[in-house]
Scaffold this active site. Structure first.
Site, short mmCIF file in Angstrom:
data_model
loop_
_atom_site.label_atom_id
_atom_site.label_comp_id
_atom_site.label_asym_id
_atom_site.label_seq_id
_atom_site.Cartn_x
_atom_site.Cartn_y
_atom_site.Cartn_z
N LYS A 167 0.87 -1.19 0.00
CA LYS A 167 0.00 0.00 0.00
C LYS A 167 0.90 1.23 0.00
O LYS A 167 1.05 1.92 1.01
CB LYS A 167 -0.94 -0.04 1.22
CG LYS A 167 -2.19 0.81 1.02
CD LYS A 167 -3.25 0.42 2.02
CE LYS A 167 -4.38 1.40 2.09
NZ LYS A 167 -5.15 1.55 0.85
N GLU A 179 -7.90 -5.38 -10.07
CA GLU A 179 -8.79 -4.82 -9.04
C GLU A 179 -9.49 -3.56 -9.52
O GLU A 179 -9.25 -3.08 -10.62
CB GLU A 179 -8.07 -4.63 -7.71
CG GLU A 179 -6.83 -3.79 -7.74
CD GLU A 179 -6.12 -3.76 -6.40
OE1 GLU A 179 -6.75 -3.94 -5.34
OE2 GLU A 179 -4.90 -3.51 -6.40
N1 PLP Z 1 -7.10 -2.36 -3.24
C1 PLP Z 1 -6.56 -1.15 -3.14
C2 PLP Z 1 -5.67 -0.69 -4.24
C3 PLP Z 1 -6.81 -0.35 -2.02
O1 PLP Z 1 -6.29 0.88 -1.91
C4 PLP Z 1 -7.64 -0.84 -0.99
C5 PLP Z 1 -7.88 -0.04 0.21
O2 PLP Z 1 -7.21 -0.19 1.18
C6 PLP Z 1 -8.19 -2.12 -1.13
C7 PLP Z 1 -7.91 -2.85 -2.27
C8 PLP Z 1 -9.05 -2.69 -0.06
O3 PLP Z 1 -8.28 -3.14 1.02
P1 PLP Z 1 -8.88 -3.17 2.48
O4 PLP Z 1 -10.07 -4.02 2.42
O5 PLP Z 1 -7.81 -3.78 3.31
O6 PLP Z 1 -9.19 -1.78 2.85
C1 COI Z 2 -9.26 2.17 1.92
O1 COI Z 2 -10.17 1.47 1.50
O2 COI Z 2 -9.01 2.27 3.12
C2 COI Z 2 -8.38 2.90 1.08
O3 COI Z 2 -7.27 3.11 1.46
C3 COI Z 2 -8.87 3.45 -0.14
C4 COI Z 2 -8.31 4.82 -0.32
C5 COI Z 2 -7.09 4.76 -1.15
C6 COI Z 2 -9.30 5.79 -0.76
#
Ligand code: PLP
Ligand code: COI
Length: 343
Positions: free
Chosen positions: A187, A223
């Site tokens: 991330k 994604e």
């Molecule tokens: N994919 C991306 C590129 C993201 O930025 C996020 C957000 O965090 C997700 C997927 C979803 O991940 P999570 O469910 O851990 O928030």
């Molecule tokens: C999240 O779902 O927490 C994310 O980080 C998405 C964000 C990049 C807007």
């Protein structure tokens, strides 16, 4: 000056930044973390040669705190965010944030900003944004010797307008957000910078976001902008396995929930053509929660894949959404021990 809460329209909050009272910060120099500081400033003083600014040595996280009916604040699976931030740090050679520091910083900043946790039932939550970046000065391309970790919080509504209202997505074939052996699984800010052109093109075309395909062959779904993708067919939850997507904690949780509801689950490469055979599709993530997808347009094939024909989210997406959000808010029991209740 402390912020007054009377004027907050909790039910109509956007997914955006709203100032809160405090944030917390900590600096690591030559491998030694200093003291956690509480700040009321929204600004940081950064060295002009910081590696975070020049070479993208930066990683962040996103998680949420939820207000329960019982007036208690709950945080969802935060330990997974600690692990993922450590993996991101290692992925771009930054100093990882120790578990205890992350935990203490997070609970402190929530406690200090308690009044910003949106009320139960408002549809809004407190978004928690941990950030780690190289704050040490370098001119050569090498890891910094100083890192800054901070967490701010901000009350947010759902990322995709309308909450569970179905959204339209555009398949993107001419821009990649991450290379197969690159940083897509971390991330880190660079992935988001790389995704901006595609997101803006999708928005300009009237779509909510873009669906990235695998960068190598453009055959498989990766994604959905800042969220993972899932498809439903015959009581089976299908989600892409890829070496260039973020391992979503929401998606991991939905897989477990789907299993517990008697569904089959598959995590594997998902060819674009398979979009034809799904009865429901959706985007999932902390910010997106579950955003059901109404239409997916593939410009190369001039083809529209349609779901939610009556404009309503599909029944399985809704079932998953309700179960996930009921666990997060404490409305239903938490058989997976995912929730930390703050007393
Ligand atoms: N994919 C991306 C590129 C993201 O930025 C996020 C957000 O965090 C997700 C997927 C979803 O991940 P999570 O469910 O851990 O928030
Ligand atoms: C999240 O779902 O927490 C994310 O980080 C998405 C964000 C990049 C807007």
């Amino acid at each position: 000056m402390a912020i007054l809460m009377e004027n907050f329209d909790w039910a109509n909050l956007p997914f955006g930044y709203i100032k809160t009272d405090y944030n917390v910060r900590c600096v690591c120099k030559d491998g030694k973390w200093g003291k956690l500081e509480v700040s009321t400033s929204e600004y940081i003083d950064v060295h002009i040669a910081a590696t975070g600014l020049h070479y993208g040595q930066e990683a962040f996280e996103g998680l949420k705190a939820y207000m329960g009916k019982d007036g208690k604040i709950r945080v969802f699976r935060w330990e997974e965010n600690v692990k993922r931030m450590a993996a991101s740090a290692e992925g771009i050679k930054m100093e990882a944030v120790p578990f205890e520091l992350f935990r203490d910083a997070m609970f402190k900043v929530i406690d200090l900003n308690k009044k910003f946790v949106p009320p139960y039932g408002s549809g809004a939550n407190l978004y928690i944004r941990p950030l780690l970046f190289g704050s040490g000065a370098e001119v050569g391309v090498k890891p910094a010797t100083e890192y800054t970790f901070l967490i701010f919080v901000t009350p947010v509504g759902p990322y995709f307008k309308g909450g569970v209202k179905p959204v339209n997505m555009l398949i993107c074939r001419d821009i990649d957000r991450a290379a197969p052996l690159g940083t897509g699984i971390y991330k880190v800010g660079g992935n988001y910078a790389a995704s901006m052109r595609a997101i803006i093109a999708a928005r300009n075309g009237g779509f909510s976001n873009t669906i990235f395909l695998d960068a190598k062959e453009k055959k498989y779904i990766d994604e959905c902008g800042p969220a993972n993708f899932f498809g439903i067919r015959d009581n089976t939850y299908v989600t892409p396995k890829s070496e260039s997507i973020l391992n979503s904690i929401t998606n991991m949780s939905l897989i477990e929930i789907a299993k517990s509801l008697g569904m089959k689950t598959e995590r594997r490469q998902v060819p674009v053509e398979e979009l034809e055979s799904f009865t429901e599709t959706g985007a999932c993530g902390t910010a997106a929660v579950i955003s059901p997808i109404a239409k997916i347009f593939d410009p190369e094939k001039n083809k529209i894949y349609e779901y939610c024909k009556d404009g309503e989210p599909g029944p399985i997406s809704m079932k998953l959404y309700k179960r996930l959000t009921a666990i997060q808010s404490g409305d239903e029991a938490d058989p997976f021990s995912w929730v930390t209740v703050i007393d």
